[in-house]
Design an enzyme around this catalytic site. Structure first.
Site, mmCIF file in Angstrom:
data_model
loop_
_atom_site.group_PDB
_atom_site.id
_atom_site.type_symbol
_atom_site.label_atom_id
_atom_site.label_comp_id
_atom_site.label_asym_id
_atom_site.label_seq_id
_atom_site.Cartn_x
_atom_site.Cartn_y
_atom_site.Cartn_z
ATOM 1 N N SER A 117 -9.530 -3.215 -18.914
ATOM 2 C CA SER A 117 -9.418 -1.754 -18.936
ATOM 3 C C SER A 117 -8.612 -1.261 -20.127
ATOM 4 O O SER A 117 -8.986 -0.277 -20.781
ATOM 5 C CB SER A 117 -8.764 -1.271 -17.633
ATOM 6 O OG SER A 117 -9.534 -1.651 -16.518
ATOM 7 N N CYS A 133 -8.943 -5.945 -13.281
ATOM 8 C CA CYS A 133 -9.058 -4.809 -12.360
ATOM 9 C C CYS A 133 -10.465 -4.662 -11.811
ATOM 10 O O CYS A 133 -10.668 -4.533 -10.603
ATOM 11 C CB CYS A 133 -8.630 -3.524 -13.053
ATOM 12 S SG CYS A 133 -8.750 -2.060 -12.000
ATOM 13 N N CYS A 146 -8.191 -4.598 -8.691
ATOM 14 C CA CYS A 146 -8.133 -3.324 -7.969
ATOM 15 C C CYS A 146 -9.451 -2.895 -7.334
ATOM 16 O O CYS A 146 -9.470 -2.460 -6.176
ATOM 17 C CB CYS A 146 -7.669 -2.191 -8.891
ATOM 18 S SG CYS A 146 -7.068 -2.635 -10.506
ATOM 19 N N LYS A 187 -10.809 -5.340 -4.600
ATOM 20 C CA LYS A 187 -9.761 -5.319 -3.567
ATOM 21 C C LYS A 187 -9.841 -4.040 -2.740
ATOM 22 O O LYS A 187 -9.732 -4.058 -1.509
ATOM 23 C CB LYS A 187 -8.398 -5.449 -4.248
ATOM 24 C CG LYS A 187 -7.172 -5.451 -3.326
ATOM 25 C CD LYS A 187 -6.609 -4.071 -3.069
ATOM 26 C CE LYS A 187 -6.276 -3.271 -4.311
ATOM 27 N NZ LYS A 187 -5.125 -3.753 -5.043
ATOM 28 N N GLY A 231 3.620 -15.488 -0.594
ATOM 29 C CA GLY A 231 4.038 -14.460 -1.526
ATOM 30 C C GLY A 231 4.536 -13.235 -0.804
ATOM 31 O O GLY A 231 4.219 -13.017 0.376
ATOM 32 N N TYR A 281 2.966 -7.201 -3.959
ATOM 33 C CA TYR A 281 1.912 -6.309 -3.470
ATOM 34 C C TYR A 281 0.582 -7.028 -3.285
ATOM 35 O O TYR A 281 -0.180 -6.716 -2.354
ATOM 36 C CB TYR A 281 1.774 -5.076 -4.380
ATOM 37 C CG TYR A 281 1.109 -5.305 -5.707
ATOM 38 C CD1 TYR A 281 -0.253 -5.131 -5.861
ATOM 39 C CD2 TYR A 281 1.849 -5.689 -6.827
ATOM 40 C CE1 TYR A 281 -0.883 -5.328 -7.076
ATOM 41 C CE2 TYR A 281 1.235 -5.882 -8.047
ATOM 42 C CZ TYR A 281 -0.126 -5.718 -8.176
ATOM 43 O OH TYR A 281 -0.731 -5.927 -9.384
ATOM 44 N N VAL A 332 0.785 -8.929 0.174
ATOM 45 C CA VAL A 332 0.704 -8.102 1.386
ATOM 46 C C VAL A 332 -0.646 -7.401 1.493
ATOM 47 O O VAL A 332 -1.146 -7.176 2.604
ATOM 48 C CB VAL A 332 1.877 -7.099 1.468
ATOM 49 C CG1 VAL A 332 3.198 -7.834 1.608
ATOM 50 C CG2 VAL A 332 1.907 -6.143 0.298
ATOM 51 N N GLU A 333 -1.254 -7.064 0.353
ATOM 52 C CA GLU A 333 -2.569 -6.434 0.417
ATOM 53 C C GLU A 333 -3.620 -7.408 0.950
ATOM 54 O O GLU A 333 -4.381 -7.074 1.868
ATOM 55 C CB GLU A 333 -2.982 -5.938 -0.977
ATOM 56 C CG GLU A 333 -2.227 -4.706 -1.441
ATOM 57 C CD GLU A 333 -2.626 -4.261 -2.832
ATOM 58 O OE1 GLU A 333 -2.419 -3.079 -3.154
ATOM 59 O OE2 GLU A 333 -3.147 -5.097 -3.617
ATOM 60 N N HIS A 368 -0.548 22.929 6.339
ATOM 61 C CA HIS A 368 -0.407 22.484 7.729
ATOM 62 C C HIS A 368 -1.758 22.467 8.432
ATOM 63 O O HIS A 368 -2.586 23.344 8.189
ATOM 64 C CB HIS A 368 0.545 23.438 8.467
ATOM 65 C CG HIS A 368 0.819 23.041 9.875
ATOM 66 N ND1 HIS A 368 1.646 21.987 10.199
ATOM 67 C CD2 HIS A 368 0.358 23.545 11.047
ATOM 68 C CE1 HIS A 368 1.699 21.868 11.509
ATOM 69 N NE2 HIS A 368 0.920 22.804 12.051
ATOM 70 N N GLU A 420 2.795 17.724 4.008
ATOM 71 C CA GLU A 420 3.714 18.858 4.112
ATOM 72 C C GLU A 420 5.152 18.396 4.366
ATOM 73 O O GLU A 420 6.110 19.092 4.047
ATOM 74 C CB GLU A 420 3.274 19.806 5.233
ATOM 75 C CG GLU A 420 3.411 19.249 6.631
ATOM 76 C CD GLU A 420 2.967 20.253 7.690
ATOM 77 O OE1 GLU A 420 3.555 21.338 7.757
ATOM 78 O OE2 GLU A 420 2.018 19.927 8.452
#
Length: 476
Positions: free
Chosen positions: A24, A53, A58, A61, A198, A201, A204-205, A465, A470
């Protein structure tokens, strides 16, 4: 367009800019330079443009994350009047990994083709092969069929990215029996039992995807928290929820040995019993992809980790050679590489109005595609205290978002937000979020923080809302 043939490549003469790496960052740099009329070439050492990516990061994934979210939606559908829980759980459990992989791979191939056509449209010469330095203005290109030729360029940009790190078998006996994050996208079948090593990120992803799709998932972390470079609140909320969802978290541990056994692998831990799994996935960090570049031939400086050292202008210590993206070891995010590359090309070829153009590396937003998602921009609370001392004020809120209104209480995902302000004007210097939609909510607030918004600016904004977002403006 296909890569240019060797005869045509040798006849080019000298490029104004040559980019090493078709990810990229490299593509963004090359196309922007070409838009100003520069003669630009680009080399990519694989058959697929788009880099990590697009091909093994990305994009695929996120497809898998969406897939895991669909499984979760099926499990919750009965609470909203669709079917019944038993039938819906069976449908969720019937996930067809090979079918999804085939569709996902076809989607990525279409993106590869788009990148290819964009290079042709922008008149960037595409070289398919490994580029390495001969001197500061000359590169050797070893094509994928083994042919060698040289190209010359006035300016050369290194944008080769990084690659996953796996311990050697000498460091951890049997480590090579595991796969890395690239290998995740090569899996033809869904493993029934998986161990992920590990705490960053990527770990955990991918662990969250496996767990959401029904694999027995073990996450092995060296300490007691995950995402340790992020604000501590995020791990404090995420880890218990992952465990609540059935993931087995092994803390204060590491892998000491991996053995092949009938039906899978036996993973030995530093602390805890050995685990028998079908797949071990290493997600313990990434390293610069600098092998074979010949940086030593031209004296380009690297740091102790092998990252190419570049200043705020993306300049290396060698005049006319630049570096950007993950190879620099700083802010390893796809949009960072693209933004840095485009600004570099603006400055070099866009005229005097861009003479000071460079990327500002402060307040870069990032997200983590966990379940629920995480968004973060600015300083963590520990970093803010180091920088501003007692002048910071921290505002937090925790709640259950409305998307789970019809669910039983133990099925409702947690949401937590933290806003960090500094100085007498209470300028917002950090925003950290975990909860449904945090990935999408963060972008707009990141603009405000980049513009120097204060607590009063947030408070002066009328809330939308009913939304989770918010809460960011009513938190004070």
């Amino acid at each position: 367009m296909p890569p240019i043939p060797v005869q045509q490549a040798e006849a080019v003469g000298e490029y104004d800019m040559f980019v090493i790496g078709g990810g990229s960052g490299g593509l963004g740099t090359a196309r922007r330079a070409a838009s100003y009329g520069a003669k630009v070439g680009l080399a990519e050492a694989t058959h697929r443009l788009g880099g990590t990516c697009v091909n093994v990061g990305c994009v695929p994934k996120k497809v898998m994350w969406y897939t895991s979210e669909e499984a979760s939606a099926l499990r919750h559908a009965a609470a909203y009047g669709f079917g019944n829980a038993e039938e819906n759980n069976k449908i969720a459990a019937s996930f067809n990994w090979p079918m999804l992989k085939k569709k996902r791979d076809a989607y990525i191939e279409r993106l590869n083709g788009i990148y290819d056509r964009n290079l042709a449209k922008d008149k960037v010469d595409y070289h398919e092969g490994y580029a390495s330095f001969i001197d500061k203005n000359t590169l050797n290109i070893k094509s994928l069929n083994g042919e060698n030729y040289t190209v010359k360029a006035k300016k050369i940009v290194i944008a080769v990215g990084g690659k996953p790190h796996i311990p050697s078998d000498e460091e951890v006996p049997g480590a090579s029996l595991g796969i890395d994050s690239d290998g995740f996208f090569e899996l033809e079948e869904q493993p029934k039992r998986v161990a992920v090593a590990g705490a960053g990120y990527i770990a955990v992803e991918l662990a969250g995807i496996f767990n959401g799709l029904g694999s027995e998932t073990h996450l092995l972390i060296r300490k007691n928290a995950v995402l340790r470079t992020f604000d501590p609140m995020l791990s404090d909320v995420l880890l218990p929820w992952m465990e609540h969802g059935g993931m087995k978290i092994h803390k204060d541990t590491g892998i000491t040995k991996v053995e092949k056994i009938d039906g899978g692998l036996r993973v030995h831990q530093k602390n805890g019993p050995a685990l028998e799994v079908d797949t071990l996935l290493w997600a313990i960090g990434r390293v610069p992809n600098a092998d074979g570049l010949g940086l030593d031939k031209v004296g380009v400086a690297t740091d102790a980790a092998g990252n190419v050292v570049a200043n705020e202008w993306q300049e290396t210590n060698v005049e006319g050679i630049y570096a950007l993206g993950d190879i620099g070891g700083k802010a390893l995010l796809t949009p960072v590489a693209i933004a840095a590359g485009r600004r570099l090309s603006n400055r070099l070829f866009g005229g005097p109005q861009y003479k000071d153009d460079k990327l500002d590396y402060e307040n870069i937003p990032s997200v983590v595609f966990t379940h629920p998602t995480i968004g973060s921009v600015g300083l963590s609370e520990p970093d803010a205290r180091k920088k501003f001392g007692d002048s910071i004020k921290v505002y937090t809120t925790r709640f259950r978002d409305m998307s789970g209104a019809m669910l039983d209480e133990d099925q409702k995902q947690p949401t937590a937000y933290k806003v960090i302000c500094a100085g007498p004007e209470e300028r917002v210097v950090g925003l950290h979020m975990i909860g449904v939609g945090s990935d999408e909510i963060l972008q707009g607030f990141a603009v405000a923080i980049k513009c120097g918004a204060t607590r009063k600016d947030f408070q002066a904004t009328v809330a939308i809302h009913p939304t989770s977002a918010e809460e960011v403006v009513t938190i004070f």
